[in-house]
Design a protein around this motif. Sequence first.
Motif, PDB file in Angstrom:
ATOM      1  N   PRO A  45      -1.891   3.791  -3.820  1.00  8.00           N
ATOM      2  CA  PRO A  45      -2.199   3.660  -2.395  1.00  8.00           C
ATOM      3  C   PRO A  45      -1.673   4.820  -1.550  1.00  8.00           C
ATOM      4  CG  PRO A  45      -1.037   1.715  -3.171  1.00  8.00           C
ATOM      5  CD  PRO A  45      -1.184   2.641  -4.319  1.00  8.00           C
ATOM      6  N   PHE A  46      -0.522   5.366  -1.912  1.00  6.89           N
ATOM      7  CA  PHE A  46      -0.014   6.503  -1.135  1.00  6.89           C
ATOM      8  C   PHE A  46      -0.876   7.749  -1.357  1.00  6.89           C
ATOM      9  CE2 PHE A  46       3.976   4.062  -0.817  1.00  6.89           C
ATOM     10  CZ  PHE A  46       4.113   4.126   0.559  1.00  6.89           C
ATOM     11  N   LEU A  47      -1.329   7.957  -2.578  1.00  3.91           N
ATOM     12  CA  LEU A  47      -2.250   9.064  -2.833  1.00  3.91           C
ATOM     13  C   LEU A  47      -3.570   8.831  -2.105  1.00  3.91           C
ATOM     14  CD1 LEU A  47      -2.452  11.705  -4.410  1.00  3.91           C
ATOM     15  CD2 LEU A  47      -3.418  10.391  -6.300  1.00  3.91           C
ATOM     16  N   TYR A  48      -4.041   7.585  -2.106  1.00  2.00           N
ATOM     17  CA  TYR A  48      -5.264   7.231  -1.387  1.00  2.00           C
ATOM     18  C   TYR A  48      -5.089   7.448   0.115  1.00  2.00           C
ATOM     19  CZ  TYR A  48      -9.158   4.471   0.355  1.00  2.00           C
ATOM     20  OH  TYR A  48     -10.283   4.057   1.017  1.00  2.00           O
ATOM     21  N   ALA A  49      -3.930   7.095   0.639  1.00  2.00           N
ATOM     22  CA  ALA A  49      -3.677   7.280   2.070  1.00  2.00           C
ATOM     23  C   ALA A  49      -3.737   8.754   2.445  1.00  2.00           C
ATOM     24  CB  ALA A  49      -2.316   6.685   2.442  1.00  2.00           C
ATOM     25  N   LEU A  50      -3.166   9.610   1.619  1.00  5.38           N
ATOM     26  CA  LEU A  50      -3.244  11.051   1.882  1.00  5.38           C
ATOM     27  C   LEU A  50      -4.679  11.551   1.777  1.00  5.38           C
ATOM     28  CD1 LEU A  50      -0.086  12.355   0.016  1.00  5.38           C
ATOM     29  CD2 LEU A  50      -0.479  12.289   2.482  1.00  5.38           C
ATOM     30  N   TRP A  51      -5.380  11.107   0.747  1.00  5.80           N
ATOM     31  CA  TRP A  51      -6.768  11.502   0.561  1.00  5.80           C
ATOM     32  C   TRP A  51      -7.621  11.064   1.750  1.00  5.80           C
ATOM     33  CZ3 TRP A  51     -11.053   8.203  -0.578  1.00  5.80           C
ATOM     34  CH2 TRP A  51     -12.210   8.878  -0.938  1.00  5.80           C
ATOM     35  N   ALA A  52      -7.462   9.823   2.184  1.00 10.89           N
ATOM     36  CA  ALA A  52      -8.236   9.304   3.312  1.00 10.89           C
ATOM     37  C   ALA A  52      -7.886  10.031   4.602  1.00 10.89           C
ATOM     38  CB  ALA A  52      -7.994   7.803   3.459  1.00 10.89           C
ATOM     39  N   LEU A  53      -6.637  10.398   4.759  1.00  9.90           N
ATOM     40  CA  LEU A  53      -6.212  11.103   5.968  1.00  9.90           C
ATOM     41  C   LEU A  53      -6.911  12.459   6.077  1.00  9.90           C
ATOM     42  CD1 LEU A  53      -4.163  10.281   8.127  1.00  9.90           C
ATOM     43  CD2 LEU A  53      -2.500  11.710   6.973  1.00  9.90           C
ATOM     44  N   ALA A  69     -10.619   3.852  13.599  1.00  6.11           N
ATOM     45  CA  ALA A  69     -10.262   4.666  12.430  1.00  6.11           C
ATOM     46  C   ALA A  69      -8.901   4.263  11.882  1.00  6.11           C
ATOM     47  CB  ALA A  69     -10.277   6.145  12.786  1.00  6.11           C
ATOM     48  N   ILE A  70      -7.966   3.985  12.755  1.00  9.48           N
ATOM     49  CA  ILE A  70      -6.631   3.574  12.310  1.00  9.48           C
ATOM     50  C   ILE A  70      -6.697   2.215  11.623  1.00  9.48           C
ATOM     51  CG2 ILE A  70      -4.335   2.898  13.096  1.00  9.48           C
ATOM     52  CD1 ILE A  70      -4.597   5.094  15.220  1.00  9.48           C
ATOM     53  N   SER A  71      -7.456   1.284  12.184  1.00 10.14           N
ATOM     54  CA  SER A  71      -7.549  -0.042  11.562  1.00 10.14           C
ATOM     55  C   SER A  71      -8.248   0.029  10.204  1.00 10.14           C
ATOM     56  CB  SER A  71      -8.258  -1.032  12.486  1.00 10.14           C
ATOM     57  OG  SER A  71      -9.579  -0.622  12.728  1.00 10.14           O
ATOM     58  N   VAL A  72      -9.275   0.879  10.082  1.00 11.86           N
ATOM     59  CA  VAL A  72      -9.936   1.052   8.785  1.00 11.86           C
ATOM     60  C   VAL A  72      -8.968   1.675   7.781  1.00 11.86           C
ATOM     61  CG1 VAL A  72     -11.738   2.361   7.583  1.00 11.86           C
ATOM     62  CG2 VAL A  72     -12.269   1.152   9.690  1.00 11.86           C
ATOM     63  N   TRP A  73      -8.182   2.650   8.225  1.00 12.41           N
ATOM     64  CA  TRP A  73      -7.220   3.299   7.342  1.00 12.41           C
ATOM     65  C   TRP A  73      -6.164   2.298   6.869  1.00 12.41           C
ATOM     66  CZ3 TRP A  73      -1.969   4.452   7.427  1.00 12.41           C
ATOM     67  CH2 TRP A  73      -1.555   5.398   6.489  1.00 12.41           C
ATOM     68  N   VAL A  74      -5.637   1.476   7.779  1.00  7.30           N
ATOM     69  CA  VAL A  74      -4.618   0.481   7.412  1.00  7.30           C
ATOM     70  C   VAL A  74      -5.217  -0.554   6.472  1.00  7.30           C
ATOM     71  CG1 VAL A  74      -3.176  -1.384   8.314  1.00  7.30           C
ATOM     72  CG2 VAL A  74      -3.194   0.828   9.457  1.00  7.30           C
ATOM     73  N   PHE A  75      -6.420  -1.035   6.785  1.00  9.41           N
ATOM     74  CA  PHE A  75      -7.071  -2.007   5.903  1.00  9.41           C
ATOM     75  C   PHE A  75      -7.294  -1.407   4.514  1.00  9.41           C
ATOM     76  CE2 PHE A  75     -10.943  -3.676   3.967  1.00  9.41           C
ATOM     77  CZ  PHE A  75     -10.571  -5.003   3.810  1.00  9.41           C
ATOM     78  N   SER A  76      -7.748  -0.160   4.449  1.00  6.94           N
ATOM     79  CA  SER A  76      -7.975   0.506   3.165  1.00  6.94           C
ATOM     80  C   SER A  76      -6.675   0.647   2.381  1.00  6.94           C
ATOM     81  CB  SER A  76      -8.598   1.883   3.378  1.00  6.94           C
ATOM     82  OG  SER A  76      -9.831   1.768   4.011  1.00  6.94           O
ATOM     83  N   GLY A 129     -10.428   7.792  -9.259  1.00  7.60           N
ATOM     84  CA  GLY A 129      -9.725   6.747 -10.009  1.00  7.60           C
ATOM     85  C   GLY A 129      -8.843   7.306 -11.100  1.00  7.60           C
ATOM     86  N   GLY A 130      -9.307   8.366 -11.762  1.00  2.75           N
ATOM     87  CA  GLY A 130      -8.479   9.021 -12.775  1.00  2.75           C
ATOM     88  C   GLY A 130      -7.218   9.618 -12.174  1.00  2.75           C
ATOM     89  N   ALA A 131      -7.366  10.210 -10.987  1.00  2.00           N
ATOM     90  CA  ALA A 131      -6.180  10.758 -10.307  1.00  2.00           C
ATOM     91  C   ALA A 131      -5.209   9.651  -9.926  1.00  2.00           C
ATOM     92  CB  ALA A 131      -6.601  11.546  -9.070  1.00  2.00           C
ATOM     93  N   PHE A 132      -5.733   8.513  -9.489  1.00  3.70           N
ATOM     94  CA  PHE A 132      -4.856   7.384  -9.146  1.00  3.70           C
ATOM     95  C   PHE A 132      -4.150   6.845 -10.384  1.00  3.70           C
ATOM     96  CE2 PHE A 132      -7.689   6.202  -5.302  1.00  3.70           C
ATOM     97  CZ  PHE A 132      -7.137   7.241  -4.582  1.00  3.70           C
ATOM     98  N   GLY A 133      -4.884   6.670 -11.482  1.00  2.00           N
ATOM     99  CA  GLY A 133      -4.272   6.205 -12.726  1.00  2.00           C
ATOM    100  C   GLY A 133      -3.228   7.180 -13.245  1.00  2.00           C
ATOM    101  N   PHE A 134      -3.524   8.470 -13.140  1.00  2.00           N
ATOM    102  CA  PHE A 134      -2.581   9.512 -13.548  1.00  2.00           C
ATOM    103  C   PHE A 134      -1.301   9.435 -12.720  1.00  2.00           C
ATOM    104  CE2 PHE A 134      -0.952  13.867 -13.207  1.00  2.00           C
ATOM    105  CZ  PHE A 134      -0.812  14.204 -14.543  1.00  2.00           C
TER     106      PHE A 134
END
Length: 173
Positions: free
Chosen positions: A33-41, A60-67, A142-147
């Motif tokens: 999720p932290f990698l996803y948060a950076l990616w989404a940002l 945008a902030i609510s979508v980011w928090v929900f994601s 997904g591979g980056a997240f699993g890694f």
Amino acid sequence: WPAPVKNNVIPDRTMSLKRPLWIGFSVAPLAAPFLYALWALFFWTDPTPKQEFSGFDSYAISVWVFSFVFQTLTSYVISAVVGIPLILTLRRFNKLSFWWVVLLATLLGAIAFVGVFFLVLAIAEEFRGNIWFEILRFLGVGGAFGFSVAILFCLLVGIAVPSSGRGERCRAA
């Protein structure tokens, strides 16, 4: 000679863990999720200037928090359903090593990410563009997240990157 097998359990000679597995399973899933948060940002922001600016974009902030929350829950569920059996199986067959964990977690993370997010996108009817491009993109993310989860897991429980042995050979020469 091989050690005798007791109670159908193969003794683990390759890896003695520095910390218990539950520490890795409780913290490592947060890497995705932290990698996803950076990616989404970086990819969800609009760098073009606006005509009028009234502060933060609450949508945008609510979508980011929900994601982020959704990704966190998904990461823990996938780690529990797939990660725990994977680690216990690797341990049982005496293959609990850095490379086995990282390679299998990367593969399983890619497959799980594609499955989960295609399900979400199908429900929301948000498919855009070429379906094969989306599959490749989700496999990569997904591979980056699993890694990232696997690397953090290995660091937390004490599974070290094996040495190539080149340092000892160079010093001996």
